[in-house]
Every structure is written in structure tokens, then in C-alpha cells.
Design a protein around this motif. Structure first.
Motif, PDB file in Angstrom:
ATOM      1  N   VAL A   1      -2.079  -8.139  -3.610  1.00 26.96           N
ATOM      2  CA  VAL A   1      -2.911  -6.944  -3.564  1.00 26.96           C
ATOM      3  C   VAL A   1      -2.036  -5.710  -3.444  1.00 26.96           C
ATOM      4  CG1 VAL A   1      -4.662  -5.677  -2.238  1.00 26.96           C
ATOM      5  CG2 VAL A   1      -4.846  -8.163  -2.491  1.00 26.96           C
ATOM      6  N   CYS A   2      -2.312  -4.716  -4.261  1.00 27.23           N
ATOM      7  CA  CYS A   2      -1.643  -3.416  -4.149  1.00 27.23           C
ATOM      8  C   CYS A   2      -2.720  -2.346  -4.089  1.00 27.23           C
ATOM      9  CB  CYS A   2      -0.715  -3.173  -5.334  1.00 27.23           C
ATOM     10  SG  CYS A   2       0.173  -1.595  -5.238  1.00 27.23           S
ATOM     11  N   ILE A   3      -2.633  -1.470  -3.103  1.00 24.59           N
ATOM     12  CA  ILE A   3      -3.645  -0.440  -2.908  1.00 24.59           C
ATOM     13  C   ILE A   3      -3.005   0.937  -2.996  1.00 24.59           C
ATOM     14  CG2 ILE A   3      -5.316   0.555  -1.300  1.00 24.59           C
ATOM     15  CD1 ILE A   3      -5.783  -2.211  -0.186  1.00 24.59           C
ATOM     16  N   ASN A   4      -3.594   1.778  -3.857  1.00 28.98           N
ATOM     17  CA  ASN A   4      -3.227   3.188  -3.895  1.00 28.98           C
ATOM     18  C   ASN A   4      -4.072   3.873  -2.831  1.00 28.98           C
ATOM     19  OD1 ASN A   4      -2.853   5.904  -4.469  1.00 28.98           O
ATOM     20  ND2 ASN A   4      -2.763   5.585  -6.668  1.00 28.98           N
ATOM     21  N   ALA A   5      -3.459   4.107  -1.675  1.00 30.24           N
ATOM     22  CA  ALA A   5      -4.198   4.590  -0.510  1.00 30.24           C
ATOM     23  C   ALA A   5      -4.524   6.074  -0.629  1.00 30.24           C
ATOM     24  CB  ALA A   5      -3.387   4.328   0.750  1.00 30.24           C
TER      25      ALA A   5
ATOM     26  N   MET B   1      -2.760   0.120   6.506  1.00 24.76           N
ATOM     27  CA  MET B   1      -3.143  -1.080   5.758  1.00 24.76           C
ATOM     28  C   MET B   1      -2.040  -2.129   5.811  1.00 24.76           C
ATOM     29  SD  MET B   1      -4.818   0.718   2.402  1.00 24.76           S
ATOM     30  CE  MET B   1      -6.225   1.823   2.533  1.00 24.76           C
TER      31      MET B   1
ATOM     32  N   ALA C   1       0.852  -1.188   0.000  1.00 24.88           N
ATOM     33  CA  ALA C   1       0.000   0.000   0.000  1.00 24.88           C
ATOM     34  C   ALA C   1       0.881   1.227   0.000  1.00 24.88           C
ATOM     35  CB  ALA C   1      -0.934   0.011   1.213  1.00 24.88           C
TER      36      ALA C   1
ATOM     37  N   ALA D   1       1.387  -2.210  -8.548  1.00 22.71           N
ATOM     38  CA  ALA D   1      -0.043  -2.252  -8.847  1.00 22.71           C
ATOM     39  C   ALA D   1      -0.341  -3.142 -10.044  1.00 22.71           C
ATOM     40  CB  ALA D   1      -0.561  -0.839  -9.098  1.00 22.71           C
TER      41      ALA D   1
END
Length: 376
Positions: free
Chosen positions: A55-59, A68, A31, A46
Motif C-alpha cells: 500500500v502506498c498513500i499520498n497523504a 500512517m 506514505a 505508488a
């Protein structure tokens, strides 16, 4: 004889190579919040993490990103976050708590120059905590140290920071992503993964040394003392350094990260010309290789420190040398118009001139003025 299969070498941007190295090391959650020169690392993760079930999250911000990662780590996943130094400033409270909770976070600092040394090695958070800090010289080494970071984080249950920069993130190099050889590690019996729910033996991850009701726990004081003892073990076991030409060197230059590659090249040239100049590169910025730096500079009459900042690592060099030789900063603030630390000082000819002036004139020599970026 068993055939050895070597991964294909590909021309890769540093950010992409580091992303693939993280995945090869087992990272499955990342993240972050985009901020140049970190953005490309986030973008590559991503794209690539979902391809391996990750999983990759652009927070929304760096605050959410580190939170996260904290949650993923607590379940036993290999997880990471990152930013530039400015973004990591926002994460300092969580870094402290994550370290005291003994969670194996990996942090990527794709820094703007080398002005985050104090932040990386001293930390801006609270409590008695330290992060292991690894500073790659180039993309090939970054691939290795990225994988090592995940191993060391799990081995010690302590965060590890990979200290990169704009050059590491944005230059290209032909590399292969091959798993490094590391010892196997025990299962994460501490992980809160739901498997112990309802058994009376559920787990608790906390920076306070507390346990579930009815279970023995160390308590705050003993917990913090245990962490202090562990940090002492890390300091003894995880120092890494490169030295060259120091046996008879009159002048030794200390540098780290990608600028050290320029310094090493210059020192090699000067050696070929008969100048008694040596080179030291701390690879682990914490634990800092004080003893190795002391040994490498034992016969020197002058020690130069090259870093792209006003002078931060120079404090650790002073602690290592302990007054046996004068220490002179030969780097300085030098950047391009965007502030990314790729200024006119990062030039082999400029570095050569500064090293030679120090070597021939000693600690009292007047160094040339820092070159000025007219567009800065």
C-alpha cells in the motif's frame, strides 16, 4: 556447484531504483506527500507497491504521512515515509515519539543540497533520541543502503534515515536490484497485530515504557535508560566509512553523499599526478565514524571539508580531529535557480582548484571565491 542467478541490469532513475530496493527489502507500506525532489520516489512506490500487495498513500500532508507509517509499523509491517528536509521538519515530533517507542521506521530524505545534515544527525524533536543515518554515494550504493536501512531498523528497533538528494533521485544508472545478504532477525513479538487480543497477553507500543494492566513494564525512567544504552551499542557497531590515499597524505578531504563522488574523482586525479592528497567519506552520518576520520587524518597537516552548505558536517570533523590539524571548509552554498543544490560548485574542475589551493597553501591559503549561479 549451485548456479548464482544475477538480476538483470537496467538503466534506472535513482528514485525508481530506490523504490524497487525498498520493495525487495520487504517494505509493504509507504506514505508521503509530494515535494521535489522526493516526488518521484513517492510516484514509483505508488505504482510498484500495489503490484506486490503493498500500500502506498499520498497523504494530505507530511503530518498524516508519518502518522500512517507509525500505525503500520506498530503492527509489525515494514513501513517507510519520506520527503525533503522541509517536509521532514513537520515530522520531527513523531520522529521523536516513534524512536522512543522503538519502532523501526525508514525515512527517505531526498534533500535539496546538504543543508539538512544537522536535522538528520541531531534531530529537531524532543528527548534523547538518534536516527541511524546512511548517505549513499550513487544509485548503486543507494540500492544497497536502502535495503540495509530496513534491516538495521528492524535489528535495532530504531529509525534509519537514508540521506539522498536531487542527483540521486533524478540521474540514471545501470543497476540490478539484488537482495543483500543480511542475518536473519527474530520475530516481532512486540507487534500489535491483534493476535493476542482476548488472551490476557495483549501488547502495547508506547514511548513511555508502559505495559498492559497486570504486566511488568520498565516505566519511563528505565525505558529511556534502556534506549540510551541501545544507542551506545549502535554507535559502537554501525559506523561505516570509506577512505583512500590517507597513509601518507599531507592534505585530507572529507566529503559525504553524492558530492563525495566528485571529490573522490578529483583526489584520484591529483594522486596520479603525485600530489599527497587523501580522501575520507563517512557513509554513516550517525553514528559518525569519528575514530576512522581521526586515523585517516592523523598524519595530515591540513584537513579540508567539502559540503554543499554553509558548514555542518565540519563540526563532526572537528570533533574527530580534536585540534591536531587545522580544518578548512572548502565547500559552501551553491545551488541552481530552483534551490536543489546542483550549482556551479558541484564541478570537478572547481573542486580541483579549491583542493589544490588548500593543499599547496595550507590552512592560511585564500580560497577562490565561490562560483556564482547567475540565474540563482
Amino acid at each position: 556447484m549451485t548456479a548464482v542467478v544475477t538480476a538483470e541490469r537496467r538503466l534506472m532513475e535513482g528514485s525508481e531504483a530506490m523504490a524497487e530496493a525498498a520493495i525487495a527489502a520487504g517494505c509493504r507500506f509507504f506514505a508521503g506527500y509530494p515535494m521535489t525532489p522526493f516526488t518521484e520516489l513517492l510516484e514509483h512506490l505508488a505504482k510498484k507497491l500495489p503490484e506486490v500487495g503493498g500500500v502506498c498513500i499520498n497523504a494530505e500532508s507530511e503530518l498524516e504521512a508519518v502518522g500512517m507509517a507509525w500505525g503500520a509499523l506498530a503492527t509489525g509491517a515494514r513501513a517507510a515515509t519520506g520527503s525533503t528536509g522541509q517536509g521532514l521538519s513537520l515530522m520531527q515530533e513523531s520522529f521523536s515519539e516513534i524512536t522512543l517507542a522503538e519502532l523501526p521506521l525508514v525515512v527517505f530524505n531526498m534533500a535539496r543540497g546538504q543543508q539538512d545534515y544537522f536535522q538528520a544527525t541531531r534531530g529537531g524533536g524532543h528527548g534523547d533520541y538518534r536516527h541511524i543515518v546512511l548517505a549513499p554515494l550513487d544509485i548503486t550504493e543507494a540500492v544497497e543502503l536502502t535495503q540495509l536501512a530496513f534491516h538495521l531498523a528492524d535489528k535495532w528497533r530504531n529509525p534509519v534515515l537514508v540521506y539522498g538528494d536531487y542527483l540521486l533521485a533524478h540521474t540514471y544508472e545501470a543497476v540490478s536490484i539484488e537482495p543483500i545478504d543480511v542475518p536473519s532477525l527474530p520475530a516481532k513479538e512486540w507487534a500489535v497485530d491483534g493476535s493476542a487480543g482476548g488472551t490476557g497477553d495483549s501488547r502495547l507500543v508506547t514511548p513511555l515504557g508502559l505495559g498492559k494492566h497486570g504486566h511488568e513494564a520498565p516505566g519511563i525512567e528505565r525505558h529511556l535508560r534502556n534506549i540510551t544504552a541501545k544507542l551506545g551499542e549502535i554507535e559502537r557497531e554501525e559506523q561505516r566509512v570509506e577512505t583512500a590515499f590517507c597513509d601518507d597524505a599531507e592534505t585530507v578531504v572529507v566529503a559525504f553523499g553524492t558530492p563525495a563522488k566528485f571529490v573522490r574523482y578529483v583526489v584520484g586525479q591529483l594522486r596520479a599526478e603525485g600530489e599527497r592528497v587523501g580522501f575520507v567519506r563517512p557513509i554513516s552520518l550517525w553514528p559518525y565514524p569519528h575514530a576512522a576520520v581521526a586515523d585517516a587524518t592523523a598524519g595530515a597537516t591540513t584537513v579540508g571539508v567539502f559540503e554543499l552548505c554553509a558548514g555542518q558536517m565540519i563540526d563532526d570533523v572537528r570533533l574527530a580531529v580534536l585540534g591536531r590539524a587545522p580544518i578548512v571548509g572548502i565547500g559552501g552554498i551553491s545551488t541552481d535557480g530552483s534551490g536543489f543544490g546542483v550549482g556551479p560548485l558541484l564541478d570537478a574542475d572547481v573542486i580541483r582548484e579549491r583542493v589544490l589551493v588548500l593543499h599547496r597553501g595550507g590552512a592560511g591559503a585564500e580560497l577562490p571565491p565561490l562560483p556564482v549561479n547567475e540565474r540563482g
